[in-house]
Motif scaffolding. Structure first.
Motif, mmCIF file in Angstrom:
data_model
loop_
_atom_site.group_PDB
_atom_site.id
_atom_site.type_symbol
_atom_site.label_atom_id
_atom_site.label_comp_id
_atom_site.label_asym_id
_atom_site.label_seq_id
_atom_site.Cartn_x
_atom_site.Cartn_y
_atom_site.Cartn_z
ATOM 1 N N PRO A 55 0.803 -1.223 0.000
ATOM 2 C CA PRO A 55 0.000 0.000 0.000
ATOM 3 C C PRO A 55 0.846 1.288 0.000
ATOM 4 N N GLY A 56 1.922 1.316 0.766
ATOM 5 C CA GLY A 56 2.762 2.515 0.801
ATOM 6 C C GLY A 56 3.422 2.797 -0.535
ATOM 7 N N SER A 57 3.892 1.766 -1.205
ATOM 8 C CA SER A 57 4.509 1.916 -2.529
ATOM 9 C C SER A 57 3.472 2.352 -3.554
ATOM 10 N N LYS A 58 2.295 1.767 -3.462
ATOM 11 C CA LYS A 58 1.213 2.120 -4.384
ATOM 12 C C LYS A 58 0.824 3.590 -4.226
ATOM 13 N N GLU A 59 0.776 4.058 -2.994
ATOM 14 C CA GLU A 59 0.446 5.455 -2.718
ATOM 15 C C GLU A 59 1.470 6.394 -3.355
ATOM 16 N N ILE A 60 2.738 6.032 -3.313
ATOM 17 C CA ILE A 60 3.793 6.840 -3.927
ATOM 18 C C ILE A 60 3.615 6.887 -5.443
ATOM 19 N N ASN A 63 0.522 9.047 -6.761
ATOM 20 C CA ASN A 63 0.325 10.433 -6.321
ATOM 21 C C ASN A 63 0.001 11.327 -7.522
ATOM 22 N N TRP A 93 3.763 16.144 -2.113
ATOM 23 C CA TRP A 93 3.590 14.850 -1.437
ATOM 24 C C TRP A 93 2.491 14.906 -0.387
#
Length: 140
Positions: free
Chosen positions: A22-27, A30, A108
């Motif tokens: 999820p964190g990588s996907k959010e990056i 963006n 960001w």
């Protein structure tokens, strides 16, 4: 991701996008950062200054005002150090000279930071080996 965006580079991923954390996907998703990479002007950003461990990259972006003479800009502060560093610059010293000023958006965080004039100093803490990425939208 910020430097990829400011350089207008294509993003090539060699992993299964359905299985991203999820964190990588959010990056990767963006919308503000993607909009800088895909800006219609298609101009590649360039390094305009390096002070100590901080490199400043600037890219002209839309909207462009006053018969295409007043640009908005993306600005990336890249910290090459292993420690977070506070950093300041005066807008006009990196080419942001619109007398009416700019609305500054943290790309960001997706939050408006404030309105700045060319003689104003902008200050940010740049994380260790990180980037602080903003868009300065020109005002009429």
């Amino acid at each position: 991701m910020s430097i990829w965006s400011i350089w207008s580079a294509p993003l090539i991923m060699s992993n299964d996008l359905r299985d991203m954390a999820p964190g990588s996907k959010e990056i990767v998703l963006n919308k503000y950062v993607i909009s800088i990479d895909q800006d219609p002007l298609g101009v590649m950003g360039r390094m305009v200054n390096q002070t100590g461990n901080i490199m400043i990259f600037v890219k002209p972006v839309t909207p462009v005002l006053n018969n295409n003479t007043t640009f908005s800009y993306a600005v990336a502060l890249l910290n090459r150090a292993n420690l977070a560093e506070p950093f300041s610059f005066v807008l006009k010293n990196i080419g942001l000279t619109n007398p009416s000023g700019y609305n500054i958006l943290d790309l960001w965080a997706g939050k408006l930071v404030g309105t700045y004039k060319p003689d104003d100093s902008y200050t940010a803490t740049v994380n260790a080996t990180g980037v602080h990425f903003i868009k300065a939208t020109a005002l009429q």
